[in-house]
Motif scaffolding. Sequence first.
Motif, PDB file in Angstrom:
ATOM      1  N   ILE A   1      53.569  39.892  16.351  1.00  0.00           N
ATOM      2  CA  ILE A   1      53.074  40.295  17.671  1.00  0.00           C
ATOM      3  C   ILE A   1      54.507  40.200  18.690  1.00  0.00           C
ATOM      4  O   ILE A   1      54.575  41.316  19.444  1.00  0.00           O
ATOM      5  CB  ILE A   1      52.018  39.277  18.312  1.00  0.00           C
ATOM      6  N   VAL A   2      55.230  39.218  18.422  1.00  0.00           N
ATOM      7  CA  VAL A   2      56.448  39.358  19.283  1.00  0.00           C
ATOM      8  C   VAL A   2      57.301  40.508  18.971  1.00  0.00           C
ATOM      9  O   VAL A   2      58.061  41.071  19.732  1.00  0.00           O
ATOM     10  CB  VAL A   2      57.280  37.880  19.296  1.00  0.00           C
ATOM     11  N   ILE A   3      57.204  40.682  17.724  1.00  0.00           N
ATOM     12  CA  ILE A   3      58.414  41.802  17.164  1.00  0.00           C
ATOM     13  C   ILE A   3      57.847  42.877  17.700  1.00  0.00           C
ATOM     14  O   ILE A   3      58.616  43.792  18.202  1.00  0.00           O
ATOM     15  CB  ILE A   3      58.539  41.795  15.604  1.00  0.00           C
ATOM     16  N   ILE A   4      56.494  43.233  17.560  1.00  0.00           N
ATOM     17  CA  ILE A   4      56.091  44.751  17.982  1.00  0.00           C
ATOM     18  C   ILE A   4      56.185  44.657  19.569  1.00  0.00           C
ATOM     19  O   ILE A   4      56.540  45.735  19.871  1.00  0.00           O
ATOM     20  CB  ILE A   4      54.524  44.676  17.637  1.00  0.00           C
ATOM     21  N   ALA A   5      55.854  43.721  20.175  1.00  0.00           N
ATOM     22  CA  ALA A   5      56.130  43.699  21.805  1.00  0.00           C
ATOM     23  C   ALA A   5      57.511  44.023  22.091  1.00  0.00           C
ATOM     24  O   ALA A   5      57.808  44.816  23.013  1.00  0.00           O
ATOM     25  CB  ALA A   5      55.568  42.471  22.300  1.00  0.00           C
ATOM     26  N   ALA A   6      58.384  43.314  21.450  1.00  0.00           N
ATOM     27  CA  ALA A   6      59.775  43.669  21.726  1.00  0.00           C
ATOM     28  C   ALA A   6      60.256  45.196  21.503  1.00  0.00           C
ATOM     29  O   ALA A   6      61.289  45.842  22.224  1.00  0.00           O
ATOM     30  CB  ALA A   6      60.665  42.968  21.041  1.00  0.00           C
ATOM     31  N   LEU A   7      59.738  45.531  20.357  1.00  0.00           N
ATOM     32  CA  LEU A   7      60.222  46.948  20.001  1.00  0.00           C
ATOM     33  C   LEU A   7      59.385  47.955  20.854  1.00  0.00           C
ATOM     34  O   LEU A   7      59.931  48.974  21.100  1.00  0.00           O
ATOM     35  CB  LEU A   7      59.880  47.404  18.500  1.00  0.00           C
ATOM     36  N   ILE A   8      58.505  47.596  21.517  1.00  0.00           N
ATOM     37  CA  ILE A   8      57.688  48.528  22.275  1.00  0.00           C
ATOM     38  C   ILE A   8      58.347  48.686  23.744  1.00  0.00           C
ATOM     39  O   ILE A   8      58.390  49.962  24.358  1.00  0.00           O
ATOM     40  CB  ILE A   8      56.040  48.302  22.443  1.00  0.00           C
ATOM     41  N   THR A   9      58.988  47.622  24.045  1.00  0.00           N
ATOM     42  CA  THR A   9      59.614  47.710  25.412  1.00  0.00           C
ATOM     43  C   THR A   9      60.810  48.944  25.317  1.00  0.00           C
ATOM     44  O   THR A   9      61.253  49.285  26.377  1.00  0.00           O
ATOM     45  CB  THR A   9      60.106  46.485  25.688  1.00  0.00           C
ATOM     46  N   TRP A  10      61.159  49.267  24.150  1.00  0.00           N
ATOM     47  CA  TRP A  10      62.440  50.077  24.173  1.00  0.00           C
ATOM     48  C   TRP A  10      61.950  51.569  24.354  1.00  0.00           C
ATOM     49  O   TRP A  10      62.857  52.514  24.630  1.00  0.00           O
ATOM     50  CB  TRP A  10      62.889  50.074  22.719  1.00  0.00           C
ATOM     51  N   VAL A  11      60.595  51.788  24.275  1.00  0.00           N
ATOM     52  CA  VAL A  11      60.228  53.152  24.542  1.00  0.00           C
ATOM     53  C   VAL A  11      59.485  53.504  25.871  1.00  0.00           C
ATOM     54  O   VAL A  11      58.798  54.341  25.950  1.00  0.00           O
ATOM     55  CB  VAL A  11      59.356  53.449  23.210  1.00  0.00           C
ATOM     56  N   ARG A  12      59.321  52.589  26.463  1.00  0.00           N
ATOM     57  CA  ARG A  12      58.824  52.692  28.195  1.00  0.00           C
ATOM     58  C   ARG A  12      57.332  52.844  27.884  1.00  0.00           C
ATOM     59  O   ARG A  12      56.990  54.134  28.041  1.00  0.00           O
ATOM     60  CB  ARG A  12      59.649  53.606  28.884  1.00  0.00           C
ATOM     61  N   PRO A  13      56.527  51.889  27.271  1.00  0.00           N
ATOM     62  CA  PRO A  13      55.198  52.339  27.074  1.00  0.00           C
ATOM     63  C   PRO A  13      54.227  52.452  28.197  1.00  0.00           C
ATOM     64  O   PRO A  13      54.894  52.013  29.272  1.00  0.00           O
ATOM     65  CB  PRO A  13      54.600  51.106  26.193  1.00  0.00           C
TER      66      PRO A  13
ATOM     67  N   ASN B   1      48.053  51.186  28.963  1.00  0.00           N
ATOM     68  CA  ASN B   1      47.436  51.220  27.594  1.00  0.00           C
ATOM     69  C   ASN B   1      46.746  49.860  27.259  1.00  0.00           C
ATOM     70  O   ASN B   1      47.525  48.836  27.374  1.00  0.00           O
ATOM     71  CB  ASN B   1      48.454  51.653  26.713  1.00  0.00           C
ATOM     72  N   PRO B   2      45.701  49.948  26.489  1.00  0.00           N
ATOM     73  CA  PRO B   2      45.185  48.452  26.426  1.00  0.00           C
ATOM     74  C   PRO B   2      45.940  47.589  25.303  1.00  0.00           C
ATOM     75  O   PRO B   2      46.048  46.385  25.526  1.00  0.00           O
ATOM     76  CB  PRO B   2      43.827  48.770  25.719  1.00  0.00           C
ATOM     77  N   ILE B   3      46.505  48.192  24.341  1.00  0.00           N
ATOM     78  CA  ILE B   3      47.396  47.607  23.281  1.00  0.00           C
ATOM     79  C   ILE B   3      48.424  46.985  23.960  1.00  0.00           C
ATOM     80  O   ILE B   3      48.927  45.808  23.741  1.00  0.00           O
ATOM     81  CB  ILE B   3      47.618  48.462  22.127  1.00  0.00           C
ATOM     82  N   VAL B   4      49.195  47.663  24.985  1.00  0.00           N
ATOM     83  CA  VAL B   4      50.332  47.241  25.739  1.00  0.00           C
ATOM     84  C   VAL B   4      49.932  46.015  26.332  1.00  0.00           C
ATOM     85  O   VAL B   4      50.649  45.212  26.508  1.00  0.00           O
ATOM     86  CB  VAL B   4      50.868  48.397  26.386  1.00  0.00           C
ATOM     87  N   GLN B   5      48.997  46.026  26.939  1.00  0.00           N
ATOM     88  CA  GLN B   5      48.476  45.048  28.007  1.00  0.00           C
ATOM     89  C   GLN B   5      48.023  44.015  27.036  1.00  0.00           C
ATOM     90  O   GLN B   5      48.478  42.840  27.750  1.00  0.00           O
ATOM     91  CB  GLN B   5      47.136  45.532  28.778  1.00  0.00           C
ATOM     92  N   ILE B   6      47.563  43.911  25.803  1.00  0.00           N
ATOM     93  CA  ILE B   6      47.262  42.851  25.005  1.00  0.00           C
ATOM     94  C   ILE B   6      48.598  42.104  24.588  1.00  0.00           C
ATOM     95  O   ILE B   6      48.702  40.903  24.712  1.00  0.00           O
ATOM     96  CB  ILE B   6      46.240  43.131  23.715  1.00  0.00           C
ATOM     97  N   LEU B   7      49.420  43.134  24.126  1.00  0.00           N
ATOM     98  CA  LEU B   7      50.731  42.451  23.837  1.00  0.00           C
ATOM     99  C   LEU B   7      51.501  41.769  24.879  1.00  0.00           C
ATOM    100  O   LEU B   7      52.140  40.714  24.614  1.00  0.00           O
ATOM    101  CB  LEU B   7      51.545  43.559  23.257  1.00  0.00           C
ATOM    102  N   TYR B   8      51.537  42.314  26.144  1.00  0.00           N
ATOM    103  CA  TYR B   8      52.044  41.597  27.340  1.00  0.00           C
ATOM    104  C   TYR B   8      51.453  40.431  27.663  1.00  0.00           C
ATOM    105  O   TYR B   8      52.016  39.355  27.849  1.00  0.00           O
ATOM    106  CB  TYR B   8      52.010  42.658  28.342  1.00  0.00           C
ATOM    107  N   LYS B   9      50.069  40.198  27.514  1.00  0.00           N
ATOM    108  CA  LYS B   9      49.408  39.131  27.699  1.00  0.00           C
ATOM    109  C   LYS B   9      49.671  38.230  26.766  1.00  0.00           C
ATOM    110  O   LYS B   9      49.754  36.753  27.072  1.00  0.00           O
ATOM    111  CB  LYS B   9      47.780  39.272  27.974  1.00  0.00           C
ATOM    112  N   LEU B  10      49.816  38.431  25.562  1.00  0.00           N
ATOM    113  CA  LEU B  10      50.037  37.345  24.481  1.00  0.00           C
ATOM    114  C   LEU B  10      51.442  36.878  24.420  1.00  0.00           C
ATOM    115  O   LEU B  10      51.629  35.821  23.988  1.00  0.00           O
ATOM    116  CB  LEU B  10      49.771  38.088  23.252  1.00  0.00           C
TER     117      LEU B  10
END
Length: 98
Positions: free
Chosen positions: A24-36, A40-49
Amino acid sequence: MVLSTLIAAIANILNMVLGLYIWIVIIAALITWVRPDPYNPIVQILYKLTEPVYALIRKYIPTNFGGMDIAPLILILFLEFCQMFFVKLLFELANSLG
């Protein structure tokens, strides 16, 4: 025998939870590189976690180096340590009891 099986089961679950959170941490870190999209509910969940744990790390350790936040790296190293130390400790305890 039952106690050792219970401790081994707890160790397995802890190992899976830590492994999942590392991903989850890896995916959340990678997602920040593409300006999500922040809505988006997935982005919100990753942010909250991840963000509450990042805030705790940032409270005690400076994590911003040259515009790059290393809080995810520190968290992954800590989680890997927990996985190697505590899970192995629980398995050894289970083996010594059984």
